[in-house]
Design an enzyme around this catalytic site. Structure first.
Site, PDB file in Angstrom:
ATOM      1  CE  LYS A  94      22.370  10.089  43.268  1.00  0.00           C
ATOM      2  NZ  LYS A  94      20.965  10.555  43.330  1.00  0.00           N
ATOM      3  CD  GLN A  95      31.454  14.376  45.257  1.00  0.00           C
ATOM      4  OE1 GLN A  95      32.206  14.013  44.356  1.00  0.00           O
ATOM      5  NE2 GLN A  95      31.796  15.310  46.123  1.00  0.00           N
ATOM      6  N   GLY A  96      26.947  13.107  46.275  1.00  0.00           N
ATOM      7  CA  GLY A  96      26.114  13.900  47.163  1.00  0.00           C
ATOM      8  C   GLY A  96      26.965  14.584  48.216  1.00  0.00           C
ATOM      9  CB  ALA A  97      26.019  16.540  51.181  1.00  0.00           C
ATOM     10  CD  GLU A  98      27.243  13.540  55.099  1.00  0.00           C
ATOM     11  OE1 GLU A  98      28.186  12.848  55.515  1.00  0.00           O
ATOM     12  OE2 GLU A  98      26.968  14.665  55.552  1.00  0.00           O
ATOM     13  CB  ALA A  99      28.317   8.828  49.992  1.00  0.00           C
ATOM     14  CE  LYS A 154      25.302   6.723  51.019  1.00  0.00           C
ATOM     15  NZ  LYS A 154      24.008   6.835  51.746  1.00  0.00           N
ATOM     16  CG  ASP A 164      17.628  12.906  52.655  1.00  0.00           C
ATOM     17  OD1 ASP A 164      16.945  13.946  52.541  1.00  0.00           O
ATOM     18  OD2 ASP A 164      18.538  12.612  51.855  1.00  0.00           O
TER      19      ASP A 164
END
Length: 239
Positions: A21-26, A41, A145
């Site tokens: 998966k992809q988040g906002a930072e990585a 990551k 977070d």
């Protein structure tokens, strides 16, 4: 707890890294690290930032994340083992927690199958979360977070092992304000992801308070939490 730090390219290629998966930072990848199930990551470049600045900030965030992970483990908090850090490619190689489920998924599963006694069944998990957050804050570790997606459960469903993950926004502060904000972020995550779960968060706070050895410092954190709540309500009213 030993791990490797490298500034050189390592031998894996994108073809051996399975995207998760992809988040906002990585971006997260599944990978086999010398026979061990691994999560990579990889922080990606921010194109709006100058290359040198971006590289420096990314390296700082990676160091902070790894440091927070280690400090948690030293405090007796379960986190994924760090296998290697590759600064050149902005990657952290860490243990993949097998046969695990996020706390978010666990809560949703129970709420969907047994609405009447869901909170009663989740009481033990809420107590565990409170104890773990108390340990983190007693060691001045701010997660940054806290959500039910950043906690994993593994093992016996009646008394599972609880891992804390994703320290990408972590910091180290002896600040009641920062700790209060940490708790507030988790409270908002509970209310948005798990409606009618107010009593669960109260259990977390009760466990947090009972576990804290420094009662005066704990009182200060909870007072700051109430201040942050008030500021949040005012912003909501103003829009």
């Amino acid at each position: 707890m030993a791990f490797t730090v490298t500034n050189k390219n390592v031998t894996e290629t994108k073809s051996t890294m399975i995207p998760l998966k992809q988040g906002a930072e990585a971006k997260l990848y599944s990978y086999d690290f010398y026979g061990k199930p691994c999560i990579i990551k990889e922080r990606f470049k921010k194109k709006y930032r100058h290359d040198i600045l971006d590289s420096s900030l990314t390296e700082q965030r990676i160091k902070a994340e790894v440091r927070a992970n280690f400090r948690c483990r030293m405090a007796g908090i379960l986190t994924p083992t760090i296998f290697m850090v590759n600064f050149k490619d902005s990657r952290i190689y860490m243990e993949k927690i097998l046969s695990s489920i996020t706390v978010r998924e666990h809560i949703l599963n129970i709420q969907s199958t047994d609405k009447l006694t869901a909170n009663e069944k989740l009481h033990t998990i809420a107590e565990k979360i409170g104890k773990i957050l108390s340990k983190m804050h007693s060691n001045n570790i701010i997660h940054g977070d806290l959500t039910t997606s950043n906690m994993l459960l593994q093992g016996d469903s009646s008394d599972p092992r609880l891992y804390v993950i994703d320290f990408g926004l972590s910091s180290f502060e002896d600040s009641a304000e920062s700790k209060g904000v940490d708790l507030y972020v988790l409270e908002r995550a509970f209310l948005s992801s798990h409606p009618n779960s107010e009593c669960l968060f109260e259990t977390i706070l009760s466990s947090y308070q009972n576990e804290m050895e420094n009662k005066s410092a704990c009182h200060e954190v909870l007072a700051k939490l109430e201040e942050v709540r008030l500021r949040g309500r005012k912003r909501t009213m103003v829009g």
